[in-house]
Design a protein around this motif. Structure first.
Motif, PDB file in Angstrom:
ATOM      1  N   UNK A  25      52.415  22.906 -17.613  1.00 26.07           N
ATOM      2  CA  UNK A  25      53.783  23.257 -17.232  1.00 26.07           C
ATOM      3  C   UNK A  25      54.421  24.144 -18.299  1.00 26.07           C
ATOM      4  N   UNK A  26      54.078  23.885 -19.563  1.00 28.64           N
ATOM      5  CA  UNK A  26      54.580  24.725 -20.651  1.00 28.64           C
ATOM      6  C   UNK A  26      54.070  26.149 -20.506  1.00 28.64           C
ATOM      7  N   UNK A  27      52.846  26.305 -19.986  1.00 30.32           N
ATOM      8  CA  UNK A  27      52.283  27.632 -19.775  1.00 30.32           C
ATOM      9  C   UNK A  27      53.060  28.413 -18.730  1.00 30.32           C
ATOM     10  N   UNK A  28      53.481  27.731 -17.663  1.00 28.52           N
ATOM     11  CA  UNK A  28      54.290  28.380 -16.626  1.00 28.52           C
ATOM     12  C   UNK A  28      55.625  28.826 -17.217  1.00 28.52           C
ATOM     13  N   UNK A  29      56.260  27.937 -17.992  1.00 26.97           N
ATOM     14  CA  UNK A  29      57.543  28.267 -18.620  1.00 26.97           C
ATOM     15  C   UNK A  29      57.376  29.430 -19.593  1.00 26.97           C
ATOM     16  N   UNK A  30      56.260  29.437 -20.317  1.00 27.81           N
ATOM     17  CA  UNK A  30      55.997  30.504 -21.279  1.00 27.81           C
ATOM     18  C   UNK A  30      55.945  31.874 -20.614  1.00 27.81           C
ATOM     19  N   UNK A  31      55.381  31.935 -19.404  1.00 29.91           N
ATOM     20  CA  UNK A  31      55.306  33.206 -18.683  1.00 29.91           C
ATOM     21  C   UNK A  31      56.629  33.602 -18.046  1.00 29.91           C
ATOM     22  N   UNK A  32      57.610  32.692 -18.071  1.00 29.21           N
ATOM     23  CA  UNK A  32      58.911  32.963 -17.449  1.00 29.21           C
ATOM     24  C   UNK A  32      60.012  33.275 -18.457  1.00 29.21           C
ATOM     25  N   UNK A  75      39.286  35.238 -25.044  1.00 28.46           N
ATOM     26  CA  UNK A  75      40.158  34.875 -23.926  1.00 28.46           C
ATOM     27  C   UNK A  75      41.444  35.701 -23.947  1.00 28.46           C
ATOM     28  N   UNK A  76      42.062  35.824 -25.135  1.00 30.85           N
ATOM     29  CA  UNK A  76      43.307  36.603 -25.223  1.00 30.85           C
ATOM     30  C   UNK A  76      43.052  38.076 -24.912  1.00 30.85           C
ATOM     31  N   UNK A  77      41.868  38.573 -25.233  1.00 29.02           N
ATOM     32  CA  UNK A  77      41.543  39.977 -25.009  1.00 29.02           C
ATOM     33  C   UNK A  77      41.376  40.296 -23.527  1.00 29.02           C
ATOM     34  N   UNK A  78      40.737  39.406 -22.779  1.00 29.91           N
ATOM     35  CA  UNK A  78      40.408  39.715 -21.380  1.00 29.91           C
ATOM     36  C   UNK A  78      41.450  39.206 -20.388  1.00 29.91           C
ATOM     37  N   UNK A  79      42.464  38.471 -20.872  1.00 31.24           N
ATOM     38  CA  UNK A  79      43.471  37.895 -19.976  1.00 31.24           C
ATOM     39  C   UNK A  79      44.601  38.899 -19.696  1.00 31.24           C
ATOM     40  N   UNK A  80      45.047  38.944 -18.447  1.00 36.87           N
ATOM     41  CA  UNK A  80      46.197  39.781 -18.091  1.00 36.87           C
ATOM     42  C   UNK A  80      47.464  39.221 -18.735  1.00 36.87           C
ATOM     43  N   UNK A  81      48.363  40.116 -19.147  1.00 36.66           N
ATOM     44  CA  UNK A  81      49.579  39.699 -19.842  1.00 36.66           C
ATOM     45  C   UNK A  81      50.421  38.723 -19.021  1.00 36.66           C
ATOM     46  N   UNK A  82      50.536  38.968 -17.724  1.00 34.51           N
ATOM     47  CA  UNK A  82      51.393  38.129 -16.895  1.00 34.51           C
ATOM     48  C   UNK A  82      50.853  36.712 -16.731  1.00 34.51           C
ATOM     49  N   UNK A  83      49.563  36.520 -17.059  1.00 33.79           N
ATOM     50  CA  UNK A  83      48.944  35.199 -16.930  1.00 33.79           C
ATOM     51  C   UNK A  83      48.707  34.539 -18.281  1.00 33.79           C
ATOM     52  N   UNK A  84      49.084  35.209 -19.362  1.00 33.31           N
ATOM     53  CA  UNK A  84      48.676  34.766 -20.701  1.00 33.31           C
ATOM     54  C   UNK A  84      49.153  33.354 -21.047  1.00 33.31           C
ATOM     55  N   UNK A  85      50.434  33.070 -20.757  1.00 36.66           N
ATOM     56  CA  UNK A  85      50.959  31.751 -21.097  1.00 36.66           C
ATOM     57  C   UNK A  85      50.208  30.637 -20.391  1.00 36.66           C
ATOM     58  N   UNK A  86      49.916  30.847 -19.108  1.00 36.37           N
ATOM     59  CA  UNK A  86      49.219  29.810 -18.347  1.00 36.37           C
ATOM     60  C   UNK A  86      47.768  29.658 -18.788  1.00 36.37           C
ATOM     61  N   UNK A  87      47.106  30.774 -19.056  1.00 34.28           N
ATOM     62  CA  UNK A  87      45.717  30.683 -19.523  1.00 34.28           C
ATOM     63  C   UNK A  87      45.663  29.986 -20.879  1.00 34.28           C
ATOM     64  N   UNK A  88      46.592  30.324 -21.778  1.00 34.32           N
ATOM     65  CA  UNK A  88      46.585  29.693 -23.095  1.00 34.32           C
ATOM     66  C   UNK A  88      46.981  28.220 -23.025  1.00 34.32           C
ATOM     67  N   UNK A  89      47.693  27.842 -21.957  1.00 36.32           N
ATOM     68  CA  UNK A  89      47.985  26.416 -21.792  1.00 36.32           C
ATOM     69  C   UNK A  89      46.704  25.649 -21.467  1.00 36.32           C
TER      70      UNK A  89
END
Length: 430
Positions: free
Chosen positions: A67-74, A336-350
């Motif tokens: 849930x923190x990952x979703x908030x991070x992307x918002x 992971x940070x290199x290949x992840x899209x910016x808009x998904x970064x917070x959720x992937x890092x969560x």
């Protein structure tokens, strides 16, 4: 290894501020970690309760991180981190007050650990994703992540050593007090940053929809999924070795709080060496093999350490385990940070945080329970064996992962050989 290559991410003002504040704050964090484990073992003499205390601080991270990952992307990551650091400071100062006044009880530790676990559930994914916002040139991202690891593990070298001396002289409470005050440095650094405003797309989706979207993005990616599964395995069966360190220091090696400090400092020496090596690398190409080798060497080192009965030999193999584990985790983070899209970064890092921190409480609980029945050495040796198995499986999948990741690296300009040299590039992509 050139010094200018190791510190090249420090040319960015915001990252330099963040880096400096973390140096002080993380020393305090490690002082609190060793003081808390020693306090619990001194009060209870129970490996099981050591595992339960660790479980209580980490289980909230598993629940909250997605849930923190979703908030991070918002929302604004910078403001979230300031808040989480302030709340962590409050937790440390309350713990210090209870210990210094002689009113501490085990239930206090559990409650405060749960509170800190909730805070970390928001803090860790945001801090991981925030690194990208401080680095203007993505080519320096791997260096910044490695430097973060060097600060974390440099603090692991210094903090336990200081804590071991202070516990012997003044008791555990002073370590909690110093940790609480150390947060002032990182909070001040965060307020001093000058950040360019980042426009966030206003999402009309519900939190659960975005959570599902993040889950699908993360686990439908074969490379990200493979790296996170290996990291989760190591978190579950390998990383709990730190929870059992007081048992090795006091019971198996016949030492005291200073012995515990030396053992954890040895892990820090190894991890710091591994971080400096990764920071000196100029490219993310070839990091995949470090993930596999790191798991294999970590598992082997853990097995040998578990059967050591001398402090000197234990320190040598803790240095090896520290270096290999750090290289494995930091390499995973960088790719992971290199290949992840910016808009998904917070959720992937969560989900990265869940793999790294979220499963650790179960590992700690399992390790404490098993150690109560078969002893700490056999518990650690078993964990090391499973890390080796995981490393071998990942190594067998590496050629396929390289083929999948290569187009992403070409698109981002990391691989420039398009017409020629393709074979050479594909062999070292991940």
């Amino acid at each position: 290894m050139k010094l200018k290559d190791i510190g090249r991410a420090l040319k960015y003002r915001n990252y330099r501020l963040f880096f400096s504040g973390q140096i002080i704050s993380l020393i305090g964090t490690w002082m609190q970690a060793i003081a808390l484990s020693w306090l619990v073992y001194r009060m209870t003499n129970s490996p099981l309760l050591l595992g339960l205390v660790s479980f209580s601080s980490q289980i909230p991270t598993l629940i909250i991180s997605p849930f923190a990952g979703v908030i991070s992307d918002r929302v604004n990551k910078h403001k979230i981190i300031i808040l989480t650091q302030a709340l962590s400071m409050v937790q440390a100062l309350i713990l210090a007050a209870l210990v210094l006044t002689g009113n501490i009880q085990i239930w206090h530790i559990f409650v405060l650990n749960i509170f800190l676990g909730i805070v970390n559930g928001f803090d860790i994914p945001n801090r991981q994703a925030f690194v990208v916002e401080m680095i203007e040139n993505r080519e320096d991202l791997g260096n910044a992540i490695a430097l973060n690891s060097s600060v974390f593990n440099g603090a692991r070298l210094i903090g336990p050593s200081i804590a071991g001396v202070l516990i012997s002289l003044l008791g555990e409470g002073i370590c909690f007090l110093i940790n609480g005050l150390s947060y002032i440095a990182v909070i001040a650094a965060l307020f001093a940053m000058r950040l360019n405003p980042i426009k966030k797309e206003v999402s009309e989706k519900k939190v659960m929809e975005e959570l599902k979207e993040g889950f699908q993005y993360t686990f439908n990616s074969v490379p990200i999924r493979s790296m996170l599964l290996l990291l989760a395995l190591m978190s579950l069966v390998g990383m709990p070795y730190t929870v059992l360190m007081p048992v090795f220091a006091k019971t198996i090696l016949g030492g005291n709080a200073q012995t515990l400090g030396f053992l954890l400092a040895a892990v820090g020496v190894g991890a710091l060496s591994g971080a400096f090596y990764l920071a000196s690398r100029k490219t993310v190409l070839g990091l995949g093999k470090f993930i596999a080798r790191g798991a294999l060497i970590f598992g082997a080192g853990l097995i040998i350490f578990s059967f050591s009965r001398t402090i000197s030999l234990s320190i040598i193999f803790l240095i090896i385990t520290g270096a290999s584990l750090m290289i494995q985790m930091a390499s995973t983070n960088t790719i992971i940070q290199t290949i992840t899209e910016d808009k998904m970064r917070g959720r992937v890092m969560s989900f990265y945080t869940m793999s790294f921190m979220g499963l650790a409480p179960f590992g700690s609980l399992i390790a404490g329970t098993i150690a109560n029945n078969i002893g700490a050495p056999l518990t650690l040796a078993s964990g090391g064996f499973f890390c080796i198995v995981g490393g071998l499986i990942f190594l067998s999948k590496l050629p396929n992962l390289r083929r999948i990741v290569r187009p992403v690296y070409v698109e981002k300009g990391i691989i420039k050989e398009i017409a020629e040299g393709i074979d050479k590039a594909s062999k070292s992509t991940v």
